[in-house]
Design an enzyme around this catalytic site. Sequence first.
Site, short mmCIF file in Angstrom:
data_model
loop_
_atom_site.label_atom_id
_atom_site.label_comp_id
_atom_site.label_asym_id
_atom_site.label_seq_id
_atom_site.Cartn_x
_atom_site.Cartn_y
_atom_site.Cartn_z
N ASN A 107 0.84 -1.20 0.00
CA ASN A 107 0.00 0.00 0.00
C ASN A 107 0.87 1.25 0.00
OD1 ASN A 107 0.58 0.73 2.86
ND2 ASN A 107 -0.36 -1.26 3.21
N ASP B 39 -4.00 -6.32 4.87
CA ASP B 39 -5.02 -7.14 5.51
C ASP B 39 -4.94 -8.60 5.08
OD1 ASP B 39 -6.11 -5.13 7.06
OD2 ASP B 39 -7.27 -4.35 5.36
N PRO C 6 -2.66 -11.75 10.37
CA PRO C 6 -2.99 -11.56 11.79
C PRO C 6 -3.18 -10.07 12.07
CG PRO C 6 -0.65 -12.01 11.50
CD PRO C 6 -1.30 -12.22 10.17
N ASP C 7 -4.07 -9.75 13.00
CA ASP C 7 -4.23 -8.35 13.43
C ASP C 7 -3.26 -8.15 14.60
OD1 ASP C 7 -5.02 -5.93 14.67
OD2 ASP C 7 -6.94 -6.07 13.64
N ILE C 8 -2.13 -7.54 14.29
CA ILE C 8 -1.04 -7.42 15.28
C ILE C 8 -1.52 -6.66 16.52
CG2 ILE C 8 1.32 -6.59 15.65
CD1 ILE C 8 1.68 -6.83 12.56
N PHE D 277 -4.24 3.19 15.07
CA PHE D 277 -4.62 4.20 14.08
C PHE D 277 -5.80 3.70 13.27
CE2 PHE D 277 -1.66 7.75 13.99
CZ PHE D 277 -0.79 7.35 14.98
N LYS E 102 -13.73 0.67 16.35
CA LYS E 102 -12.44 -0.03 16.27
C LYS E 102 -11.75 -0.07 17.65
CE LYS E 102 -10.94 0.30 12.04
NZ LYS E 102 -10.33 0.89 10.84
O1 C5P Z 1 -8.53 -2.81 11.32
P1 C5P Z 1 -7.71 -1.71 10.74
O2 C5P Z 1 -6.72 -2.20 9.76
O3 C5P Z 1 -8.49 -0.56 10.21
O4 C5P Z 1 -6.94 -1.14 12.02
C1 C5P Z 1 -5.92 -0.23 11.92
C2 C5P Z 1 -5.02 -0.32 13.13
O5 C5P Z 1 -4.70 -1.69 13.40
C3 C5P Z 1 -3.68 0.33 12.91
O6 C5P Z 1 -3.24 0.78 14.17
C4 C5P Z 1 -2.81 -0.79 12.38
O7 C5P Z 1 -1.44 -0.55 12.63
C5 C5P Z 1 -3.33 -1.98 13.16
N1 C5P Z 1 -3.27 -3.25 12.41
C6 C5P Z 1 -2.45 -4.26 12.81
N2 C5P Z 1 -2.43 -5.44 12.15
C7 C5P Z 1 -3.23 -5.64 11.09
C8 C5P Z 1 -4.09 -4.63 10.66
C9 C5P Z 1 -4.09 -3.43 11.34
O8 C5P Z 1 -1.68 -4.08 13.78
N3 C5P Z 1 -3.20 -6.78 10.46
#
Ligand code: C5P
Length: 413
Positions: free
Chosen positions: A210, A279, A305-307, A323, A337
């Site tokens: 991105n 994502d 994974p959502d870190i 963010f 969120k």
């Molecule tokens: O769910 P979304 O992508 O909109 O959330 C954004 C926030 O989650 C940001 O702080 C981003 O750094 C974090 N994030 C993450 N891992 C992901 C997706 C988003 O840590 N896979």
Amino acid sequence: MDILANKRIILAVTGGIAAYKSAELVRRLRRCGAEVQVVMTQAAAEFVTPLTFQALSGRPVRTELFDTDAEAAMGHIELARWADAILVAPCSANTLAKLAQGLADDLLTTLCLASDAPLAIAPAMNRLMWSNPATRSNLDLLQTRDVQIFGPGDGDQACGETGEGRMLEPEELADKLEAIFKHHTLAGQRVTITAGPTCEAIDPVRFISNRSSGKMGFALAAAATEAGADVTLISGPVQLETPAGVRRIDVISATEMLKAVMANITTTDIFIACAAVADYRLQTPATSKLKKNAEELQLGLIKNPDILAEVAALPEAPFTLGFAAETEDLKKNAQAKLRAKGIDMIAANQVGHKQGFDTDHNALEVFWQSGQHSLPQASKYKLARALIKLLADQYDSKSKTVHKTENINDQNP
Ligand code: C5P
């Protein structure tokens, strides 16, 4: 790298013999990596030529408020916004008085009035002018408005007298300017920040990614370091220099980023997720370069994974700031969120219309469970400083609440 690296400094020079020392100050600031824009009053140009400052700063010197050519390049309001700090050195008794009264009758005083950047002055004048009650009360007034006063020193003066009123030496001024950027709101705290994009391999030469530049995450790393934190920056591929004093770990994919974050999390007090993590990733990236034989190509993607959510769900989770880049319903989506990820704070920005990604400026709406705060359009560095201050306040009040609860539990076994 120095704390002054990449800082944008307006060095405002007024008419006094000490102006020659400001030439050396420009060299010092440049050597520290600062960008220096010199602004001179007409009287200053009687002592040192603008050409000298232009050669040393690498930028045309600004002297006039109504200079159409210069204004076309960067208008004075834009210049006022550009500055991370303004230092008036030397600051004559006349300019000191004008600043105290809020006058704006030349470029220098107009910039000082139109900027929200920290303002510092290095007075330089005859000892009697310095001790005159008029100067003293102007000085008191400036101090009540948080204007930083650097010096003056004591000693022989150019007018042949001896006493207080000498401008500090360039080295001392550079040190004091550096100190403006440092504070102690996060002293001793261990902060881990993710930044930049992640790249998810399609084959050995192609990837999904991105437009994130990493600028906001890097600005946060610099601001947290200046606040006294011990900062680890885990970054996807970006073209940015590591801020002074920051430990940087480079990663490419979301999986690598998660691994690096988790390896550091037990020693993290505050986690800031600023990375634009992809994502999805390919379930199985090709091991050799894909050929363009087929008319259509299907790529099987699986969720990354959502870190941030994983960190927030840890039993001993650090304080978390995330963010949210939103195209619509900013407040609603950001607050949702905040709850969904179980984090402490979220900084949301509107994206689209050249806002947000890969720009130097941004504006943020920050939310936490019991409050919110707007940070208006500013450079990412200024925003980062303001956001770190907000974060430090929230972190502090959460720590106090936890501490209080622990004490109550101790008393009631
Ligand atoms: O769910 P979304 O992508 O909109 O959330 C954004 C926030 O989650 C940001 O702080 C981003 O750094 C974090 N994030 C993450 N891992 C992901 C997706 C988003 O840590 N896979």
